[in-house]
Design an enzyme around this catalytic site. Structure first.
Site: not given
Ligand code: GLN
Length: 490
Positions: A81, A156, A180
């Site tokens: 990420k 996210s 997330s």
């Protein structure tokens, strides 16, 4: 090396093939990058796709494999990420504010992944500063769900989830502040684990809400989640919130099935807001657990859990408003230089560098912390947080696991909730309580509703990730939902 490489495999299957010499880590990475680049046209799962540095990592992994020094992640492609600092590689946090930020050090998780010999496919797309549930709040464009490109992959950590679901890479890391990792895992049909608070170092991870967030794994089966968690977990001198608890072998209990597991289904989460298709899939999963040795108790209650969402939207923005104060255009990141005064420069830097959702959070948090409101909002939210933690402790006195749907609905259409922040926030109704209480939780694929994946949410006692993974592994022995793949993607 014989034949084309079958990419749609788990990490442990690749690891066995690498050790057996069926293909090299370099060949695996070349094939991975070719597929990832091809999929980017429809997914936009990455902000940066790796280049030659990934092939150098793969060559180093091949050397270790030849020398018999390989572990379960050596030579395995993994997406990171873009909230995790990577030395020498752009780390944007999905924001224009960090559009030119190239860290000079790795975060601890990336250091550990390098030491394990994993090979990075690139930096995965995310909602700006991890604020969101759809990956639409990225300054680098929305990520699309491989199951239906008109739908969001969740957020996210939507890029990490989408590239694993699409078969680009077998594993990825994301972060979870309120859901997330687990919500995008549910929306894309993969597994996603939020570890216990303090289990994994946050050092070098761009900060959003420091008392809530953890780095954690995405994968396509419980064994890969276990191996990845084992590689990134542990106490870290650079993060004083990590706990000095030994890291176990998270696959140790895999043979034990559901026998003797007491599973509570809290009444508060069975409620009306859950889509019928989601409720049906979760009920079928409960029946699988029950038929195979678990005891199901529907008499469990977490009465304060309904306050978790409002508590989160006071605590998380408050912490965000403090954490994001550092982006002033002076030290690093995006900067406006040509305004008349220093104050104008700062205002314009923040005005143009941050997107709307981030500004909304900063305003909410600054308000909640301001003199005269602190006691009424922030302090009160902290008190309710303590109540919620206690209720979890009580529930875990008689249960090994709590079980809920991961999300009230399946993946929604791109654009559908962008003008309604509250509807967006409701996605995390079932995931946020675990962050408030600091306990671990895992989303496991458990079915389809209207052709879209549904997630089963298991919540465990602090530092008992092994029990979550044992249950997920047992579930995989009785069902094959974890093997389902989006119809349209390679
Ligand atoms: N969707 C939640 C939020 O917007 C949680 C995000 C996260 O876990 N990072 O804050």
């Amino acid at each position: 090396m014989a034949g084309p490489i079958e990419l749609n495999r788990t990490a442990h299957e690749h690891a066995a093939a690498l050790r057996a010499g069926r293909y090299t880590a370099r060949a695996l990475m070349e094939a991975t990058l070719a597929l990832v680049r091809q999929q980017e046209a429809s997914l936009n799962a990455y902000i940066t796709v790796a280049g030659d540095e990934a092939l150098a990592q793969a060559d180093a992994a091949d050397k270790r494999l030849r020398e018999g020094e390989a572990g379960p992640l050596t030579g395995i492609p993994i997406a990171i990420k873009d909230l995790l600092s990577t030395r020498g590689t752009l780390t944007t946090a999905g924001s224009r504010m960090l559009g030119n930020f190239v860290p000079i050090t790795d975060c601890t998780v990336v250091t550990k992944l390098r030491a394990a010999g994993a090979v990075f496919s690139g930096k995965a797309n995310l909602d700006e500063f991890a604020m969101g549930s759809s990956t639409e709040h990225s300054a680098y464009g929305a990520t699309h769900n491989p199951w239906d490109p008109e739908r969001v992959p969740g957020g996210s950590s939507g890029g990490s989830a989408a590239t694993v679901a699409a078969g680009g890479v077998p594993i990825a890391v994301g972060t979870d502040t309120g859901g997330s990792i687990r919500q995008p895992a549910a929306f894309t049909g993969v597994l996603g684990l939020k570890p216990t608070y303090g289990r994994v170092s946050r050092f070098g991870v761009v900060a959003f809400a420091s008392s809530l967030e953890q780095v954690g794994p995405f994968a396509r089966d419980a064994e890969d989640v276990a191996n990845l968690l084992g590689a990134i977990a542990g106490v870290d001198a650079s993060d004083s919130t990590t706990a000095p608890v030994p890291v176990p072998d998270y696959t140790a209990d895999f043979g034990e099935g559901f026998d003797g597991l007491h599973v509570g289904v809290p009444v508060e989460f069975a409620g009306d807001g859950v889509e019928p298709g989601v409720r049906d899939a979760v009920e079928r999963a409960i029946a699988v657990l029950e038929a195979n040795g678990a005891t199901i108790d529907r008499d469990v209650s977490l009465p304060s859990a309904s306050a978790a969402l409002p508590v989160y939207y006071l605590i998380a923005p408050s912490e965000a408003s403090a954490n994001l104060a550092r982006y002033d255009g002076v030290k690093y990141g995006f900067s406006v230089h040509d305004a008349p005064t220093m104050w104008d420069e700062m205002e314009q830097t923040r005005g143009r560098g941050f997107g709307d959702e981030v500004k909304r959070r900063i305003m909410l948090g600054t308000y909640a912390l301001s003199a005269g409101y602190y006691d009424a909002y922030y302090l009160k939210a902290q008190k309710v947080r303590t109540l919620i933690r206690r209720e979890f402790e009580q529930a875990f006195a008689g249960h090994d696991l709590l079980l809920t749907p991961t999300t009230p609905s399946v993946a929604f259409k791109i654009g559908e909730k962008m003008d309604d922040p509250y509807a967006m926030y409701l996605n995390d109704l079932f995931t946020i309580p675990a962050n408030i209480a600091g306990v671990p939780a895992l989303s496991v694929p458990c079915g389809l509703s209207d052709g879209l994946p549904v997630g089963l949410h298991l919540i465990g006692r602090a530092f008992e990730e092994g029990t979550l993974l044992r249950a997920a592994h047992a579930y995989e022995q009785h069902t094959d939902w974890h093997t389902m793949r989006p119809p349209a993607v390679v």
